[in-house]
Design a protein around this motif. Structure first.
Motif, PDB file in Angstrom:
ATOM      1  N   LEU A 111      27.838  62.937   8.380  1.00  0.00           N
ATOM      2  CA  LEU A 111      28.471  62.624   9.680  1.00  0.00           C
ATOM      3  C   LEU A 111      27.826  62.980  10.828  1.00  0.00           C
ATOM      4  O   LEU A 111      27.673  61.862  11.723  1.00  0.00           O
ATOM      5  CB  LEU A 111      29.852  63.713   9.731  1.00  0.00           C
ATOM      6  CG  LEU A 111      30.871  63.312   8.777  1.00  0.00           C
ATOM      7  CD1 LEU A 111      31.924  64.476   8.712  1.00  0.00           C
ATOM      8  CD2 LEU A 111      31.388  61.988   8.667  1.00  0.00           C
ATOM      9  N   LYS A 112      26.948  63.834  11.035  1.00  0.00           N
ATOM     10  CA  LYS A 112      25.955  64.332  12.215  1.00  0.00           C
ATOM     11  C   LYS A 112      25.133  63.035  12.478  1.00  0.00           C
ATOM     12  O   LYS A 112      24.753  62.662  13.301  1.00  0.00           O
ATOM     13  CB  LYS A 112      25.492  65.650  12.083  1.00  0.00           C
ATOM     14  CG  LYS A 112      26.641  66.677  12.734  1.00  0.00           C
ATOM     15  CD  LYS A 112      25.899  67.991  12.511  1.00  0.00           C
ATOM     16  CE  LYS A 112      26.951  69.033  13.258  1.00  0.00           C
ATOM     17  NZ  LYS A 112      26.283  70.394  13.283  1.00  0.00           N
ATOM     18  N   THR A 113      24.466  62.703  11.212  1.00  0.00           N
ATOM     19  CA  THR A 113      23.258  61.785  11.346  1.00  0.00           C
ATOM     20  C   THR A 113      23.739  60.413  11.542  1.00  0.00           C
ATOM     21  O   THR A 113      23.165  59.615  12.266  1.00  0.00           O
ATOM     22  CB  THR A 113      22.553  62.011   9.918  1.00  0.00           C
ATOM     23  OG1 THR A 113      22.089  63.310   9.849  1.00  0.00           O
ATOM     24  CG2 THR A 113      20.961  61.071  10.366  1.00  0.00           C
ATOM     25  N   HIS A 114      24.777  59.893  11.009  1.00  0.00           N
ATOM     26  CA  HIS A 114      25.118  58.662  10.750  1.00  0.00           C
ATOM     27  C   HIS A 114      26.304  58.119  11.585  1.00  0.00           C
ATOM     28  O   HIS A 114      26.774  57.073  11.668  1.00  0.00           O
ATOM     29  CB  HIS A 114      25.135  57.997   9.487  1.00  0.00           C
ATOM     30  CG  HIS A 114      23.838  58.137   8.773  1.00  0.00           C
ATOM     31  ND1 HIS A 114      22.724  57.519   8.998  1.00  0.00           N
ATOM     32  CD2 HIS A 114      23.427  58.893   7.834  1.00  0.00           C
ATOM     33  CE1 HIS A 114      21.634  57.982   8.367  1.00  0.00           C
ATOM     34  NE2 HIS A 114      22.099  58.966   7.245  1.00  0.00           N
ATOM     35  N   PHE A 115      27.301  59.152  11.620  1.00  0.00           N
ATOM     36  CA  PHE A 115      28.905  58.650  12.226  1.00  0.00           C
ATOM     37  C   PHE A 115      29.216  59.458  13.199  1.00  0.00           C
ATOM     38  O   PHE A 115      30.251  59.458  13.591  1.00  0.00           O
ATOM     39  CB  PHE A 115      29.529  58.957  11.114  1.00  0.00           C
ATOM     40  CG  PHE A 115      29.623  57.827   9.871  1.00  0.00           C
ATOM     41  CD1 PHE A 115      30.230  56.790  10.049  1.00  0.00           C
ATOM     42  CD2 PHE A 115      28.529  58.028   8.716  1.00  0.00           C
ATOM     43  CE1 PHE A 115      29.877  55.653   8.827  1.00  0.00           C
ATOM     44  CE2 PHE A 115      28.192  57.065   7.749  1.00  0.00           C
ATOM     45  CZ  PHE A 115      29.076  55.982   7.987  1.00  0.00           C
ATOM     46  N   TRP A 116      28.532  60.117  14.055  1.00  0.00           N
ATOM     47  CA  TRP A 116      28.775  60.784  15.242  1.00  0.00           C
ATOM     48  C   TRP A 116      28.862  60.266  16.345  1.00  0.00           C
ATOM     49  O   TRP A 116      27.834  60.138  17.386  1.00  0.00           O
ATOM     50  CB  TRP A 116      27.930  61.972  15.321  1.00  0.00           C
ATOM     51  CG  TRP A 116      28.521  63.135  16.206  1.00  0.00           C
ATOM     52  CD1 TRP A 116      28.489  63.501  17.559  1.00  0.00           C
ATOM     53  CD2 TRP A 116      29.310  64.229  15.471  1.00  0.00           C
ATOM     54  NE1 TRP A 116      29.437  64.475  17.787  1.00  0.00           N
ATOM     55  CE2 TRP A 116      29.945  64.853  16.690  1.00  0.00           C
ATOM     56  CE3 TRP A 116      29.656  64.545  14.292  1.00  0.00           C
ATOM     57  CZ2 TRP A 116      30.772  66.173  16.355  1.00  0.00           C
ATOM     58  CZ3 TRP A 116      30.534  65.524  14.018  1.00  0.00           C
ATOM     59  CH2 TRP A 116      31.026  66.377  15.275  1.00  0.00           C
ATOM     60  N   HIS A 117      29.765  59.001  16.413  1.00  0.00           N
ATOM     61  CA  HIS A 117      29.975  58.320  17.527  1.00  0.00           C
ATOM     62  C   HIS A 117      31.722  57.874  17.502  1.00  0.00           C
ATOM     63  O   HIS A 117      32.443  57.927  16.427  1.00  0.00           O
ATOM     64  CB  HIS A 117      29.164  57.016  17.549  1.00  0.00           C
ATOM     65  CG  HIS A 117      29.258  56.295  16.221  1.00  0.00           C
ATOM     66  ND1 HIS A 117      30.225  55.253  15.904  1.00  0.00           N
ATOM     67  CD2 HIS A 117      28.576  56.170  15.257  1.00  0.00           C
ATOM     68  CE1 HIS A 117      30.128  54.724  14.818  1.00  0.00           C
ATOM     69  NE2 HIS A 117      29.188  55.233  14.288  1.00  0.00           N
ATOM     70  N   GLU A 118      31.958  57.434  18.712  1.00  0.00           N
ATOM     71  CA  GLU A 118      33.437  57.370  18.813  1.00  0.00           C
ATOM     72  C   GLU A 118      33.899  56.106  18.102  1.00  0.00           C
ATOM     73  O   GLU A 118      35.270  56.022  17.732  1.00  0.00           O
ATOM     74  CB  GLU A 118      33.830  57.090  20.462  1.00  0.00           C
ATOM     75  CG  GLU A 118      33.747  58.425  21.033  1.00  0.00           C
ATOM     76  CD  GLU A 118      34.175  58.239  22.612  1.00  0.00           C
ATOM     77  OE1 GLU A 118      34.803  57.305  22.743  1.00  0.00           O
ATOM     78  OE2 GLU A 118      33.815  59.104  23.312  1.00  0.00           O
ATOM     79  N   GLN A 119      33.284  55.202  17.683  1.00  0.00           N
ATOM     80  CA  GLN A 119      33.492  54.030  16.869  1.00  0.00           C
ATOM     81  C   GLN A 119      33.637  54.413  15.310  1.00  0.00           C
ATOM     82  O   GLN A 119      34.346  53.719  14.454  1.00  0.00           O
ATOM     83  CB  GLN A 119      32.685  52.725  16.956  1.00  0.00           C
ATOM     84  CG  GLN A 119      33.292  52.209  18.323  1.00  0.00           C
ATOM     85  CD  GLN A 119      32.276  53.153  19.236  1.00  0.00           C
ATOM     86  OE1 GLN A 119      31.118  53.649  19.098  1.00  0.00           O
ATOM     87  NE2 GLN A 119      33.107  53.277  20.811  1.00  0.00           N
TER      88      GLN A 119
END
Length: 187
Positions: A56-64
Motif C-alpha cells: 500500500l505505501k509503495t504502490h497505492f498511497w494516492h487518492e485514486q
C-alpha cells in the motif's frame, strides 16, 4: 499504478484471478494484491501484514487508489491499517473478519492472530480508519458476525451495510451491482 488497477486481498486461500478478482478483470480492471495461499499464507502473520503495509505505501498511497478486500483479506487490510496513517485511497471491505467467532450450528470456532487488537484500538479511539471506506456484511454471516462489524463501524466511523438474508458469501448479484456502483464512483 493506473486508476484502472485494483489492489485486492481475497479471503483465506483465495486467488487474484478467480471469483471477485475475475469479476474485476471482466470489468476491465487490472488486479494486483496478495493471494492468501501458497508462499504468502506460509509467512508468519506479522510478515503477511507487513507485506500489505509495504504494498500500500509503495504502490497505492494516492487518492485514486482502489482497494477491495474480502473476508480474511479484509482482516489483513485492517491489521495493516492499524500500523499506518489513515489510508488515502478508497476501500471496499466485504464480509470482513474483525475478530474471533464461533458458530454453534457448524461447531466451528476461529480465532485469527491478534483477535482483539482491532476492537481494542477502535474502543480506544486509536484506529486510523480510511476516510473513504465502506463495509458490506451479510445479515446471517456467522463468520463476520454483523453485530461485531456494526460495532466496529460505529467506533471507527466506517459505514456498514448489512445485507438482509446475506451469508458470508454475499452473492454474485449483490456484489456485482455493488462493484458497478463503487467502481464508477471512482474519482
Amino acid at each position: 499504478m493506473a486508476q484502472k488497477t485494483v489492489y485486492y486481498l481475497p479471503g483465506a486461500g483465495g486467488q487474484l484471478a478467480t471469483g471477485l478478482g475475475r469479476s474485476l478483470m471482466d470489468r476491465g480492471f487490472d488486479v494486483t494484491g496478495r493471494e492468501t495461499r501458497g508462499a504468502f499464507r506460509s509467512l508468519p502473520f506479522e510478515d503477511q501484514v507487513q507485506s500489505v503495509v509495504e504494498d500500500l505505501k509503495t504502490h497505492f498511497w494516492h487518492e485514486q487508489a482502489q482497494v477491495i478486500c474480502n473476508s480474511f483479506g479484509a482482516y489483513l487490510f485492517l491489521q495493516a491499517q492499524a500500523q499506518m496513517p489513515a489510508f488515502v485511497g478508497r476501500v471496499l471491505l466485504l464480509s470482513p473478519i474483525v475478530g474471533e467467532f464461533t458458530s454453534e450450528e457448524t461447531r466451528t470456532t476461529f480465532s485469527p492472530p491478534r483477535p482483539h487488537r482491532l476492537r481494542d484500538l477502535a474502543e480506544a479511539g486509536q484506529f486510523n480508519a480510511p476516510a473513504r471506506c465502506e463495509i458490506h456484511v451479510g445479515g446471517e454471516d456467522w463468520q463476520s458476525i454483523p453485530a461485531n462489524v456494526e460495532a466496529f463501524g460505529r467506533l471507527t466511523g466506517i459505514p456498514v451495510t448489512v445485507v438482509p438474508q446475506g451469508g458470508h458469501n454475499l452473492g454474485k448479484e449483490y456484489v456485482g451491482t455493488l462493484l458497478d456502483r463503487w467502481l464508477i464512483a471512482a474519482p
